[in-house]
Design a protein around this motif. Structure first.
Motif, short mmCIF file in Angstrom:
data_model
loop_
_atom_site.label_atom_id
_atom_site.label_comp_id
_atom_site.label_asym_id
_atom_site.label_seq_id
_atom_site.Cartn_x
_atom_site.Cartn_y
_atom_site.Cartn_z
N HIS A 172 0.83 -1.21 0.00
CA HIS A 172 0.00 0.00 0.00
C HIS A 172 0.87 1.26 0.00
O HIS A 172 0.57 2.24 -0.70
N ALA A 173 1.91 1.26 0.84
CA ALA A 173 2.74 2.46 0.99
C ALA A 173 3.36 2.88 -0.35
O ALA A 173 3.41 4.07 -0.68
N ASP A 174 3.82 1.90 -1.12
CA ASP A 174 4.42 2.21 -2.43
C ASP A 174 3.38 2.75 -3.40
O ASP A 174 3.64 3.69 -4.16
N LEU A 175 2.20 2.14 -3.41
CA LEU A 175 1.15 2.57 -4.34
C LEU A 175 0.66 3.97 -3.97
O LEU A 175 0.34 4.78 -4.84
N ALA A 176 0.61 4.27 -2.67
CA ALA A 176 0.24 5.61 -2.23
C ALA A 176 1.28 6.63 -2.67
O ALA A 176 0.94 7.72 -3.15
N ASP A 177 2.54 6.28 -2.52
CA ASP A 177 3.62 7.17 -2.94
C ASP A 177 3.53 7.45 -4.44
O ASP A 177 3.67 8.60 -4.88
N ALA A 178 3.29 6.40 -5.22
CA ALA A 178 3.20 6.56 -6.68
C ALA A 178 2.02 7.44 -7.06
O ALA A 178 2.14 8.31 -7.94
N ALA A 179 0.88 7.26 -6.39
CA ALA A 179 -0.29 8.08 -6.68
C ALA A 179 0.01 9.55 -6.41
O ALA A 179 -0.39 10.44 -7.18
N ALA A 180 0.73 9.82 -5.31
CA ALA A 180 1.07 11.21 -4.97
C ALA A 180 1.99 11.81 -6.02
O ALA A 180 1.83 12.98 -6.42
N VAL A 181 2.96 11.02 -6.49
CA VAL A 181 3.87 11.50 -7.55
C VAL A 181 3.07 11.86 -8.80
O VAL A 181 3.28 12.92 -9.43
N ILE A 182 2.13 10.99 -9.18
CA ILE A 182 1.36 11.20 -10.41
C ILE A 182 0.41 12.39 -10.27
O ILE A 182 0.24 13.19 -11.20
N LEU A 183 -0.19 12.56 -9.09
CA LEU A 183 -1.06 13.71 -8.86
C LEU A 183 -0.27 15.02 -8.91
O LEU A 183 -0.76 16.03 -9.43
N ALA A 184 0.94 15.01 -8.37
CA ALA A 184 1.75 16.23 -8.32
C ALA A 184 2.35 16.56 -9.69
O ALA A 184 2.79 17.70 -9.92
N ASP A 185 2.37 15.59 -10.60
CA ASP A 185 2.93 15.78 -11.95
C ASP A 185 1.78 15.54 -12.93
O ASP A 185 1.74 14.54 -13.65
N GLU A 186 0.83 16.46 -12.94
CA GLU A 186 -0.45 16.27 -13.65
C GLU A 186 -0.23 15.89 -15.12
O GLU A 186 0.53 16.54 -15.83
N GLY A 187 -0.90 14.84 -15.53
CA GLY A 187 -0.84 14.41 -16.93
C GLY A 187 0.33 13.51 -17.25
O GLY A 187 0.58 13.22 -18.43
N ARG A 188 1.05 13.05 -16.24
CA ARG A 188 2.21 12.19 -16.50
C ARG A 188 1.81 10.91 -17.23
O ARG A 188 2.55 10.39 -18.05
N PHE A 189 0.62 10.40 -16.92
CA PHE A 189 0.07 9.25 -17.64
C PHE A 189 -1.32 9.60 -18.13
O PHE A 189 -2.10 10.19 -17.40
#
Length: 290
Positions: A172-189
């Motif tokens: 969970h901790a890794d998936l939460a970290d990844a979600a935060a990275v993606i939210l902070a870098d809008e449009g990365r995927f």
């Protein structure tokens, strides 16, 4: 303004915590069923509003001013799950969000042997139909589920489960970290991400060996026929639908639906993902601490 739903749940809470390390608190809002449970977030300057996927008016208020909305999938199955996800998507569209994000699952597909993966696929179809850019986080299978399957084995020293295949168990901790990275870098995927997985796909034979190493006790893996496993679950009071869902995990893993291993998560984290062995060690130390 980034809105996160389900922020008092295990994954949602960690996503918000990780997001706060990347964006100011006044740019983060949470939509929760019970705002009292999110008081700690309000104390940090996060906007907390009541919002439920079965109440469109509450979502309009909770999502107000959103540039991005992250919809954390509900703990439901079948049409009820998809209906609630559609309501959340409609709410995000109505609020004028530029992008909708959704916690999906590796192996999401209409023909999956695991009901939640079929639900995720239907939700992804709704996202495509929404007309708003979206990112679907194809999360690896939660390592916490593997730990739950092991629960009884830690006392009996035997893992008696249906035949399985390799699964990319992911923390969970890794998936939460990844979600935060993606939210902070809008449009990365755009659209579904690659599978966001740990570095190894493991069977329960592998997990029994890991558990043996972690505990210092010999833990053996035996195979329970599907029908007998289902009967045992129902006999212990598990609803038939939930028993079928659990069996679906094994049927899908035997078909290789959760076997993919992908480097995307490690790239997002800037490090190797947490191993199942580490998750298991933490679980045991936490329990010992109780």
């Amino acid at each position: 303004m980034i809105i996160v739903t389900g922020a008092t749940g295990q994954l949602g809470r960690q996503i918000v915590e990780r997001l706060l390390t990347r964006v100011p608190a006044d740019r983060v809002g949470v939509s929760v069923r019970d705002p009292q449970k999110a008081q700690a977030f309000a104390d940090q300057g996060i906007r907390v509003r009541q919002g439920g996927f079965t109440d469109a008016a509450s979502l309009a208020h909770a999502f107000e001013g959103a540039s991005q909305v992250l919809i954390v999938s509900v703990d439901k199955m079948g049409e009820e799950a998809v209906r609630q996800h559609r309501a959340a998507i409609d709410g995000a569209v109505a609020a004028g969000a530029r992008r909708i994000l959704y916690t999906s699952h590796m192996g999401a597909g209409a023909s999956s042997r695991f009901q939640p993966c079929r639900d995720h696929a239907a939700t992804e179809d709704a996202l495509r139909d929404s007309g708003v850019p979206f990112t679907s986080l194809r999360n690896g299978f939660y390592a916490a589920s593997a730990v739950r399957f092991l629960g009884h084995a830690m006392r009996s020293c035997e893992v008696a489960l249906p035949a399985d295949g390799p699964v990319s168990w992911t923390a969970h901790a890794d998936l939460a970290d990844a979600a935060a990275v993606i939210l902070a870098d809008e449009g990365r995927f755009d659209g579904p991400t690659p599978p966001l997985t740990a570095a190894q796909a493991l069977t329960f034979d592998d997990i029994a060996r890991i558990a043996t190493d972690v505990t210092g006790r010999t833990i053996t893996r035996s195979t329970a026929p599907d029908d007998r496993f289902r009967q045992q679950l129902v006999g212990r009071g598990v609803p038939a639908e939930a028993a079928d869902q659990l069996l679906g995990i094994f049927a899908a893993s035997r078909a290789g639906e959760f076997a993919a291993v992908d480097p995307t998560l490690a790239t997002l984290l800037g490090r190797e993902p947490i191993t199942l062995s580490a998750v298991l060690r933490k679980e045991l130390s936490d329990n010992d601490g109780h």
